[in-house]
Design an enzyme around this catalytic site. Structure first.
Site, mmCIF file in Angstrom:
data_model
loop_
_atom_site.group_PDB
_atom_site.id
_atom_site.type_symbol
_atom_site.label_atom_id
_atom_site.label_comp_id
_atom_site.label_asym_id
_atom_site.label_seq_id
_atom_site.Cartn_x
_atom_site.Cartn_y
_atom_site.Cartn_z
ATOM 1 N N ASP A 1 0.823 -1.214 0.000
ATOM 2 C CA ASP A 1 0.000 0.000 0.000
ATOM 3 C C ASP A 1 0.858 1.265 0.000
ATOM 4 O O ASP A 1 0.510 2.269 -0.627
ATOM 5 C CB ASP A 1 -0.889 0.009 1.247
ATOM 6 C CG ASP A 1 -2.365 -0.054 0.900
ATOM 7 O OD1 ASP A 1 -2.678 -0.374 -0.247
ATOM 8 O OD2 ASP A 1 -3.184 0.214 1.794
ATOM 9 N N HIS B 1 -3.670 8.996 7.481
ATOM 10 C CA HIS B 1 -3.569 7.641 8.024
ATOM 11 C C HIS B 1 -2.236 7.347 8.710
ATOM 12 O O HIS B 1 -2.140 6.372 9.467
ATOM 13 C CB HIS B 1 -3.777 6.606 6.916
ATOM 14 C CG HIS B 1 -5.148 6.600 6.325
ATOM 15 N ND1 HIS B 1 -6.285 6.473 7.086
ATOM 16 C CD2 HIS B 1 -5.563 6.709 5.033
ATOM 17 C CE1 HIS B 1 -7.348 6.500 6.287
ATOM 18 N NE2 HIS B 1 -6.940 6.647 5.043
ATOM 19 N N GLY C 1 -2.169 3.324 4.433
ATOM 20 C CA GLY C 1 -3.111 3.911 3.486
ATOM 21 C C GLY C 1 -2.540 4.980 2.596
ATOM 22 O O GLY C 1 -3.138 6.049 2.434
ATOM 23 N N ASP D 1 -12.862 13.184 3.982
ATOM 24 C CA ASP D 1 -12.386 12.077 3.161
ATOM 25 C C ASP D 1 -13.332 10.894 3.356
ATOM 26 O O ASP D 1 -13.945 10.761 4.408
ATOM 27 C CB ASP D 1 -10.970 11.716 3.642
ATOM 28 C CG ASP D 1 -10.209 10.799 2.712
ATOM 29 O OD1 ASP D 1 -10.601 9.621 2.623
ATOM 30 O OD2 ASP D 1 -9.210 11.234 2.112
ATOM 31 N N HIS E 1 -12.491 7.915 3.806
ATOM 32 C CA HIS E 1 -11.885 7.022 4.790
ATOM 33 C C HIS E 1 -11.764 7.720 6.147
ATOM 34 O O HIS E 1 -11.534 8.918 6.217
ATOM 35 C CB HIS E 1 -10.499 6.576 4.319
ATOM 36 C CG HIS E 1 -10.518 5.842 3.012
ATOM 37 N ND1 HIS E 1 -10.322 6.486 1.808
ATOM 38 C CD2 HIS E 1 -10.730 4.540 2.724
ATOM 39 C CE1 HIS E 1 -10.406 5.600 0.829
ATOM 40 N NE2 HIS E 1 -10.651 4.413 1.357
ATOM 41 N N ASP F 1 -11.967 11.684 -2.372
ATOM 42 C CA ASP F 1 -12.460 10.348 -2.692
ATOM 43 C C ASP F 1 -13.888 10.143 -2.208
ATOM 44 O O ASP F 1 -14.482 9.078 -2.432
ATOM 45 C CB ASP F 1 -11.538 9.259 -2.135
ATOM 46 C CG ASP F 1 -11.143 9.481 -0.685
ATOM 47 O OD1 ASP F 1 -11.677 10.423 -0.056
ATOM 48 O OD2 ASP F 1 -10.282 8.738 -0.180
ATOM 49 N N TYR G 1 -8.925 9.687 -6.199
ATOM 50 C CA TYR G 1 -8.230 8.785 -7.110
ATOM 51 C C TYR G 1 -8.779 8.790 -8.524
ATOM 52 O O TYR G 1 -8.232 8.116 -9.384
ATOM 53 C CB TYR G 1 -8.240 7.367 -6.498
ATOM 54 C CG TYR G 1 -7.723 7.423 -5.079
ATOM 55 C CD1 TYR G 1 -6.368 7.599 -4.827
ATOM 56 C CD2 TYR G 1 -8.592 7.404 -3.993
ATOM 57 C CE1 TYR G 1 -5.890 7.727 -3.535
ATOM 58 C CE2 TYR G 1 -8.125 7.525 -2.696
ATOM 59 C CZ TYR G 1 -6.770 7.688 -2.479
ATOM 60 O OH TYR G 1 -6.289 7.828 -1.201
#
Length: 521
Positions: free
Chosen positions: A112, A153, A161, A188, A190, A276, A315
């Protein structure tokens, strides 16, 4: 500059509640788009260069103080990160990584979070922009922007991440030198786990994260996670399901953030604007429009409290550039035309060549009942905060020595030329091979089958100036933030696995900001 309301909506007020024009600074390094995570990796720093190109051609750079971030030094990064982790990031290279297998595993660097050319310089650059933005807010700017930052992250001694260094934590620590309380807001898709974990036990920093929750990276951010010890109820998590749209999102965001601003009364706000969460993102599953996403920026801006705007995830890079360009306009108080001006990456934005994109018709799995329950529970949590915490006056820690080059002073005539930072030759779209790895584990960000039609090529150019100097004197007003008691760095402790513990004391309560109740619900 064309700032007519061709994209819909009215022009935004450029002044705050006190009638003063918003002072906005923007951090950008022309080399940042050259860093390359590797073939097929969804994180593409090239999106920062695309965003900058749009800002240039919409004329927004003329409205801001444009600054090149000075790279963060080892000791700056070690204010949060472990010494051995920073040393590893500085030394590891693609050529030597095979000799450091144990360290790669220990620090979670590999799949990752790959090792790529210029990795440490990349970390220094984006962290330097965020810390530099905090310094500017501490010295009187109203809004600071670093779209290269927002990597939420990263942990004390672990990459995660796509994030290596947690620039957000470093920026908040800088803001705490001048402000009793700092609010962190994360939109975000996430969960902002690295930032929440760092400040989980303090009442000096409140973290609020709106994110997809369930079988989804990083698997944290339950509504029941509210903080610990003195930080209890100073962490708010807003767990959301697939397909949330603008109306549903704002039915939570505005009442929750309005109440947070009323009760917590922060001296500064850090807003992570991960893109995202937009409709159509390759790794995302929300259905927000760019205007719906930017409404969060607009709302937080309306409180007239210093704001640091940071990037993050995102992304589908053509939409990331669209979003962050539009949100820069929101920060400046301008509504941009929907028809996109010609720019170096114009072909990326076809076939419509517009700033905005329509949300999809995907199902919104967030029912009104679920939204009502989440809103009611979180507003109830906020009622359990008895007062806004304050700290004793004490000696201020030294400034972060991050001298910044003001492009105004270097060459005013070329500062905002369309080709000054972005050359046509930089755009070398590559047909995506479609060879994307299918990641099953909840601990790894998962890609959708959709692929980008255009990707950045594999060339890497790393040229970061390492000359150090002293912080240049700041002549633009220092403002009322100077009067706020700072944090004493000697009182900071690090809790395992990565929490920053800041010990406040209840005295010298901060005087209430006149705009603090504005827009609160």
């Amino acid at each position: 500059m064309d700032v007519s309301a061709g994209g819909g909506g009215n022009s935004l007020p450029t002044t705050g509640a006190d009638g003063s024009k918003r002072r906005v600074c923007y951090f950008y390094d022309s080399e940042v788009g050259n860093y390359y995570y590797g073939q097929g990796h969804p994180m593409k720093p090239h999106r920062i260069r695309m965003t900058h190109a749009l800002l240039a051609h919409y004329g927004l750079l003329d409205e801001m103080q444009v600054l090149k971030p000075h790279p963060a030094r080892d000791r700056d990064l070690c204010r949060f990160h472990a010494d051995d982790y920073v040393s590893f990031l500085r030394s590891v290279t693609p050529e030597t990584q095979q000799d450091q297998i144990r360290a790669l595993k220990r620090f979670n660097v590999g799949e990752d979070c790959p090792v790529f050319d210029g990795l440490y310089s990349f970390c220094q650059t984006y962290a330097g922009g965020s810390v530099g933005g905090a310094v500017k807010l501490n010295h009187g700017h109203d809004i600071a922007i670093n779209w290269a930052g927002g990597l939420h992250h990263a942990k004390k001694c672990e990459a995660s991440g796509f994030c290596y260094v947690n620039d957000i934590v470093l920026a908040i620590l800088e803001l705490l030198k001048y402000h009793q309380r700092v609010l962190y807001v994360d939109i975000d898709i996430h969960h902002g786990d690295g930032v929440e974990e760092a400040f989980y036990t303090t009442d000096r920093v409140m973290t609020v994260s709106f994110h997809k929750f369930g079988d989804y990276f990083p698997g944290t951010g339950d509504i029941r996670d509210v903080g610990h010890s003195k930080g209890k109820y100073y962490s708010l998590n807003v767990p959301l399901d697939d397909g949330i749209d603008d109306e549903s999102y704002q039915s939570l965001f505005k009442p929750i953030m309005g109440k947070v601003m009323e009760i917590f009364r922060p001296g500064a706000v850090v807003l992570q604007c991960g893109a995202d969460s937009l409709s159509g993102d390759r790794l995302g599953c929300f259905n927000l429009s760019i205007k719906g996403h930017a409404e969060c920026v607009r709302f937080m801006r309306s409180f007239n409290v210093p704001v640091l705007l940071l990037g993050g995830g995102g992304y589908t890079i053509r939409n990331v550039a669209r979003c962050w360009c539009y949100e820069t306009g929101v920060a400046l108080g301008h509504e941009l035309t929907d028809k996109m001006p010609l720019n170096e990456y114009y072909e990326y934005f076809g076939p419509d060549y517009t700033l905005h994109v329509a949300p999809s018709n995907m199902e919104n799995k967030n029912t009104n009942r679920q939204l009502d329950e989440i809103r009611s529970r979180l507003l109830d949590n906020l009622t359990k905060l008895r007062h806004a915490p304050s700290v004793q006056f004490q000696e201020r820690p030294p400034e972060a020595e991050l001298p910044e080059q003001d492009e105004d002073q270097e060459n005013p005539d070329e500062r905002h030329h369309a080709d000054s930072d972005v050359e046509m030759n930089d755009a070398k779209p590559l047909e995506d091979t479609g060879r994307r790895s299918s990641i099953q584990s909840v601990r790894v960000k998962r890609e959708s089958a959709e692929t980008e039609s255009t990707d950045q090529d594999g060339s890497v150019v790393v040229a970061v100036e390492h000359a150090r100097g002293t912080e240049p004197p700041v002549t633009d007003g220092v403002g009322s933030s100077k009067q706020t008691p700072p944090i004493d760095a000697s009182s900071m402790a690090i809790d395992e696995p990565g929490a920053v513990r800041l010990e406040p004391e209840s005295s010298n309560k901060l005087q209430e900001h006149p705009a603090m109740h504005q827009n609160s619900l």
